[in-house]
Enzyme design. Structure first.
Site, PDB file in Angstrom:
ATOM      1  N   LYS A  26      11.636  26.272  20.261  1.00 37.14           N
ATOM      2  CA  LYS A  26      12.586  25.335  19.721  1.00 37.14           C
ATOM      3  C   LYS A  26      11.893  23.995  19.523  1.00 37.14           C
ATOM      4  O   LYS A  26      10.968  23.666  20.252  1.00 37.14           O
ATOM      5  CB  LYS A  26      13.757  25.164  20.697  1.00 37.14           C
ATOM      6  CG  LYS A  26      13.282  24.673  22.074  1.00 37.14           C
ATOM      7  CD  LYS A  26      14.378  24.696  23.137  1.00 37.14           C
ATOM      8  CE  LYS A  26      13.791  24.358  24.480  1.00 37.14           C
ATOM      9  NZ  LYS A  26      14.676  24.450  25.611  1.00 37.14           N
ATOM     10  N   ASP A  49       6.619  30.211  20.097  1.00 31.79           N
ATOM     11  CA  ASP A  49       7.504  29.046  20.112  1.00 31.79           C
ATOM     12  C   ASP A  49       6.693  27.755  20.123  1.00 31.79           C
ATOM     13  O   ASP A  49       5.481  27.783  19.957  1.00 31.79           O
ATOM     14  CB  ASP A  49       8.523  29.110  21.244  1.00 31.79           C
ATOM     15  CG  ASP A  49       7.900  29.590  22.532  1.00 31.79           C
ATOM     16  OD1 ASP A  49       6.766  29.171  22.806  1.00 31.79           O
ATOM     17  OD2 ASP A  49       8.530  30.395  23.236  1.00 31.79           O
ATOM     18  N   MET A  75       9.763  20.785  33.165  1.00 34.14           N
ATOM     19  CA  MET A  75      11.042  20.500  32.498  1.00 34.14           C
ATOM     20  C   MET A  75      11.861  19.484  33.285  1.00 34.14           C
ATOM     21  O   MET A  75      13.085  19.581  33.347  1.00 34.14           O
ATOM     22  CB  MET A  75      11.859  21.797  32.336  1.00 34.14           C
ATOM     23  CG  MET A  75      11.159  22.837  31.497  1.00 34.14           C
ATOM     24  SD  MET A  75      12.066  24.411  31.418  1.00 34.14           S
ATOM     25  CE  MET A  75      11.674  25.120  33.011  1.00 34.14           C
TER      26      MET A  75
HETATM   27  N1  SAH Z   1       5.415  28.971  30.722  1.00 33.19           N
HETATM   28  C1  SAH Z   1       5.044  27.574  30.638  1.00 33.19           C
HETATM   29  C2  SAH Z   1       6.158  26.657  31.004  1.00 33.19           C
HETATM   30  C3  SAH Z   1       7.335  26.699  30.094  1.00 33.19           C
HETATM   31  S1  SAH Z   1       8.582  25.593  30.551  1.00 33.19           S
HETATM   32  C4  SAH Z   1       3.804  27.326  31.489  1.00 33.19           C
HETATM   33  O1  SAH Z   1       3.427  28.165  32.296  1.00 33.19           O
HETATM   34  O2  SAH Z   1       3.208  26.271  31.326  1.00 33.19           O
HETATM   35  C5  SAH Z   1       8.220  24.208  29.540  1.00 33.19           C
HETATM   36  C6  SAH Z   1       7.724  23.073  30.372  1.00 33.19           C
HETATM   37  O3  SAH Z   1       6.334  23.252  30.600  1.00 33.19           O
HETATM   38  C7  SAH Z   1       7.820  21.738  29.713  1.00 33.19           C
HETATM   39  O4  SAH Z   1       9.117  21.180  29.878  1.00 33.19           O
HETATM   40  C8  SAH Z   1       6.795  20.942  30.481  1.00 33.19           C
HETATM   41  O5  SAH Z   1       7.277  20.574  31.735  1.00 33.19           O
HETATM   42  C9  SAH Z   1       5.732  21.991  30.681  1.00 33.19           C
HETATM   43  N2  SAH Z   1       4.661  21.920  29.684  1.00 33.19           N
HETATM   44  C10 SAH Z   1       4.292  22.869  28.823  1.00 33.19           C
HETATM   45  N3  SAH Z   1       3.217  22.483  28.100  1.00 33.19           N
HETATM   46  C11 SAH Z   1       2.907  21.251  28.523  1.00 33.19           C
HETATM   47  C12 SAH Z   1       1.905  20.316  28.197  1.00 33.19           C
HETATM   48  N4  SAH Z   1       0.977  20.570  27.255  1.00 33.19           N
HETATM   49  N5  SAH Z   1       1.874  19.144  28.856  1.00 33.19           N
HETATM   50  C13 SAH Z   1       2.768  18.868  29.795  1.00 33.19           C
HETATM   51  N6  SAH Z   1       3.752  19.702  30.154  1.00 33.19           N
HETATM   52  C14 SAH Z   1       3.818  20.891  29.532  1.00 33.19           C
END
Ligand code: SAH
Length: 517
Positions: A59, A37, A174
């Site tokens: 998405k 994704d 998020m």
């Molecule tokens: N499984 C992922 C999280 C998925 S939920 C993890 O462990 O990181 C998606 C959220 O992750 C986003 O809304 C944001 O809050 C965060 N996120 C993911 N990648 C990011 C990035 N490069 N910089 C800042 N926030 C990030």
């Protein structure tokens, strides 16, 4: 026997492709199917075999995510067909990524799976923004919280009182849409409004941005800066340490978007060197190499190696083509026997060294002139010099060495051509004003660049810094009416990068300007 499929739930890490685990990368390399994704860096997809099926399941803006049930069904279906399926998920698969739901589904369906953890965005954002999530003097506890709950539900499942009072550092994922609610609830339940807050967006990528404030003022700051997701929100006293520990955004070329134009085979190393200084690097080769139309003259020179005194190689390309030809003729390095090896510079010498050969002579100035000076000093009168070179190379070496009394055999070893593709891409980048600098490490790449971009190249390059590796390239730029802004004193990649660093430190226009839009 049919192979039994299996699903790997792999954490892709937060964005920087270097932050996937070794095990995760190994899974990708063996994948038949990759399901990914938008938070998984597309660069990682290149690790999968070319034939692997790549399935995007959302998405991104506008497009909708494939419903979770369909993703679950897809994983199960491909595994049942005996495929190795990699479900590549941003960050860690089991942190707010619905990886748990996918795993439960696979277990229910009796499908084998393994989980490869990843560097979760909260941890990565903190590290790259200079914020230790815990520190003995500040806090001893850490909470990861989803900020995505429906505000209509009044964030019912979050116990604000315990979060506000019981956990030192809080990291919200998020949470951007609910930022106002988050800060309000924390203060209402006893957190000081002066508690520091950092918001890190696109953490670990060249687009990383960090905004800091307090529970009291961060909402206004986010609005003023139009700060958008994806971002993590870090709340707690440890955020103060950022002023001492920031490093990622401090690197000298951070926020600069640079275009490199060298041949694909040579781009990777240069790209890494620039990225190490913090730059975002785009690569559009304006040159590609091909074998000569006729190998005859080179083969004759190779046949004459036993009577040859010097072999002069003036590029890593020349080394590559020369040894490829030796191999095609059923020969190897032993054919060089007593020939003395002259390399134009350290990179060419290193290419020889990779083949177990030490260059005998490497000039101080890494240019054709240096080769001539060196051989003048050594003495080449009456000697036989083999100098297979690029078509259209400057004829200075052959001419000067002949003038010194050498017998010079200088056939075309490879041709450099303008790629058929790339012109439209270059124009689009320039028209979008997406670049801070364009870098040329050879005259020919500049010449082709202008031909590929078109007549208005000079106009399109306005506001873009033009970097040239040395005088011949700079002269070509001038020929096209282009101004060179960056040129190092010595024509090496390292010196060129230092010159770029100097230039951008001096000019200091808003870093990241090229990233708007
Ligand atoms: N499984 C992922 C999280 C998925 S939920 C993890 O462990 O990181 C998606 C959220 O992750 C986003 O809304 C944001 O809050 C965060 N996120 C993911 N990648 C990011 C990035 N490069 N910089 C800042 N926030 C990030």
């Amino acid at each position: 026997m049919t192979r039994i499929g299996r699903v790997y739930l792999v954490g892709a890490g937060p964005g920087d492709p270097g932050l996937i685990t070794v095990k995760g990368r190994d899974c990708l390399r063996r994948a038949d199917v990759v399901v990914y994704d938008y938070l998984a860096n597309p660069a990682l997809l290149a690790e999968a075999p070319p034939a692997a099926e790549r399935i995007y399941v959302g998405k991104s803006r506008g497009r909708h995510q494939l419903p979770q049930e369909e993703i679950n069904a897809l994983l199960a279906e491909r595994a049942r067909r005996g495929k190795i399926v990699v479900r590549l998920k941003g960050g860690d698969p089991y942190v707010f990524g619905r990886g748990g739901e996918e795993a439960l589904h696979l277990r229910e369906q009796g499908i084998a799976f393994e989980v490869v953890p990843g560097v979760s965005a909260g941890f990565a954002a903190a590290a790259y923004a200079g914020i230790p999530l815990t520190h003995r003097d500040y806090t001893t506890s850490l909470g990861l919280v989803t900020g995505h709950e429906n505000p209509e539900k009044k964030m019912s499942r979050l116990d604000w009182e315990k979060l506000a009072g019981g956990v030192g550092t809080l990291v919200f994922y998020m949470g951007m849409a609910n930022l106002e609610l988050i800060t309000r609830e924390l203060v209402r339940h006893g957190r000081s409004p002066r508690t520091p807050v950092a918001i890190v967006r696109w953490a670990t990528t060249p687009r990383q941005q960090t905004l800091t404030g307090t529970l009291a003022d961060i909402v206004a700051k986010v609005r003023a800066a139009d700060f958008k997701p994806p971002a993590v929100i870090i709340v707690g006293a440890v955020v103060e340490l950022r002023q001492h520990l920031a490093w990622f955004e401090e690197r000298p070329l951070f926020g600069r978007r640079l275009l490199i134009t060298r041949a694909a085979e040579q781009a990777a190393v240069f790209q890494q060197m620039l990225e190490a200084r913090g730059a975002e690097v785009l690569s559009v080769p304006t040159i590609t190499t091909r074998a000569p139309q006729d190998w005859g003259p080179v083969d004759a020179g190779i046949a004459a190696l036993p009577n040859t005194d010097f072999l002069v190689l003036t590029s890593t390309n020349a080394v590559d083509f020369f040894f490829a030809r030796l191999r095609d003729l059923g020969l190897d390095a032993r054919a060089l026997g007593g020939v003395r090896l002259v390399a134009v510079g350290p990179k060419t010498a290193a290419a020889l060294s990779e083949r177990g050969l030490r260059a005998d002579l490497v000039p101080e100035s890494f240019q054709a002139e240096g080769v001539v000076e060196l051989l003048r000093a050594v003495g080449v009168a009456g000697k036989r010099v083999f100098y297979p070179h690029a078509e259209l190379a400057r004829d200075l070496i052959a001419r000067e060495l002949r003038a010194l009394g050498a017998e010079v055999d200088a056939p075309v070893l490879y041709r450099t051509l303008m790629p058929e593709q790339g012109g439209a891409e270059l124009r689009a980048l320039l028209e979008k004003r997406a670049l801070d600098a364009v870098i040329f490490t050879a005259s020919s790449t500049l010449e082709n660049f202008v031909r590929m971009v078109g007549e208005d190249a000079a106009h399109l390059l306005e506001g873009v810094a033009l970097a040239s590796i040395g005088p011949p390239t700079t002269r070509t730029a001038q020929k096209f009416g282009l101004t060179v802004h960056v040129e190092p004193a010595h024509s090496t990649l390292d010196d060129l990068i230092e010159a770029l660093v100097d230039y951008f430190t001096r000019t200091r226009h808003e870093p990241g300007m090229a990233h708007q839009g």
